[in-house]
Design a protein around this motif. Sequence first.
Motif: not given
Lengths: 379, 44
Positions: A94, A99, A209, A213, A217, A235, A238-239, A242, A361
Amino acid sequence: MLQLFQSQGIQELFQGIIGLHWGQIVMFCIAGVLIYLAIAKDYEPMLLLPIGFGAILANIPFSSAIGHDGFLKILYDAGIITELFPVLIFVAVGAMIDFGPLLQNPFMLFFGAAAQFGIFATMLVSLALGFDLKQAASIGIIGAADGPTSIYVASKFARDLLAPISVAAYSYMSLVPIIQPPVIKLLTSKDERLIRMESRPVKIPKIVRILFPIVVTVIAGLIAPISVALVGSLMFGNLIRECGVLERLSKAAQNELANLITLLLGITIGSTMVADKFLNQATLLIMVMGILAFIFDTAGGVLFAKFINVFLKHKINPMVGAAGISAFPMSARVIHRMAQKEDPTNFILMQSVSANVAGQLGSIIAGGLLLAIVPILLR
Amino acid sequence: MDMELFNKGLIAAGFGLAGVFLVLILFYLVTKLMLFVFRKFPEK
């Protein structure tokens, strides 16, 4: 002298050599092939090499690495049985995923769904071959083209098949450049492969962005709560990436965490490749089903793109549909290279990357849904 | 081949694939909505 050889002490000294049988020798050869592919061919070396070496450690007779107190058994119990390793890998993945291309072109999300067709088609073929529903679902998930998802589902549904499923998933992911092009060529005309797609870079607001995530979720979790571990960890990673205030954590997830867990995951999976359990007809069938899953995935993505082209004014290059599998970024690169081969001035990399990210995803959602649906049907 | 099991497989495959599409359609709609809202009212 004979008495000396027959004495228990001497036999124990040579128990490794005496205990060696043909199955273990075959496993050494398989491990050798995996290590060769990793080093000489550069096929997923970060995983195939540890898996290969883990298989060697597990097949040495009376190996202390896999016994009751063996370190590989401890890693297996702590990381695979508890599903900790796949989940931690997802945090790392992630943190690596951008993304952005998908947010620029959200329409590509549909290809991330269509290219999961292989999972379900392979599941049905596996059922027809005599596997039970949980095993068939675990075999089908090879089509997720996503190692951690395959491991996660197999560890829940079919632990006995974990080794061949993992090996098939990672091997075929590295063989995407060989598997996908012939299927795509078979299903598309030259004119279709020459279709150009517009690509206009659009600025994505930072808030989107960050929210993406979280929203993903919540939606996935509400529909299939069992998928929260998979989607949530991806996610979360990813968070971290970002949010813009956790750069150190993001880098740690992308590097230290990813490297460490990959290393432990690989050698632990390799340790499950014990000759007695691995050398059987089921393994052979799983290897065949694995390649079938990738073929069905590719076909599903391409045919879906051709289908929606019927309704679109600005046509989509159907090859992009094949990038909807989760093997990132390899599949996107393969599709772009194919387009460039047909016409060196045709650039569809951005669209392929978008579809490829959507595939990541789609694959975990598919895994989560199978984990939710199959137990309900078996009640 | 166990037909009962195969039928269950068909149901799982049908719901599974439809579910993936449904979830990703929701992602699409939410993403479009977020992009619309935050482009219309950009952050300060």
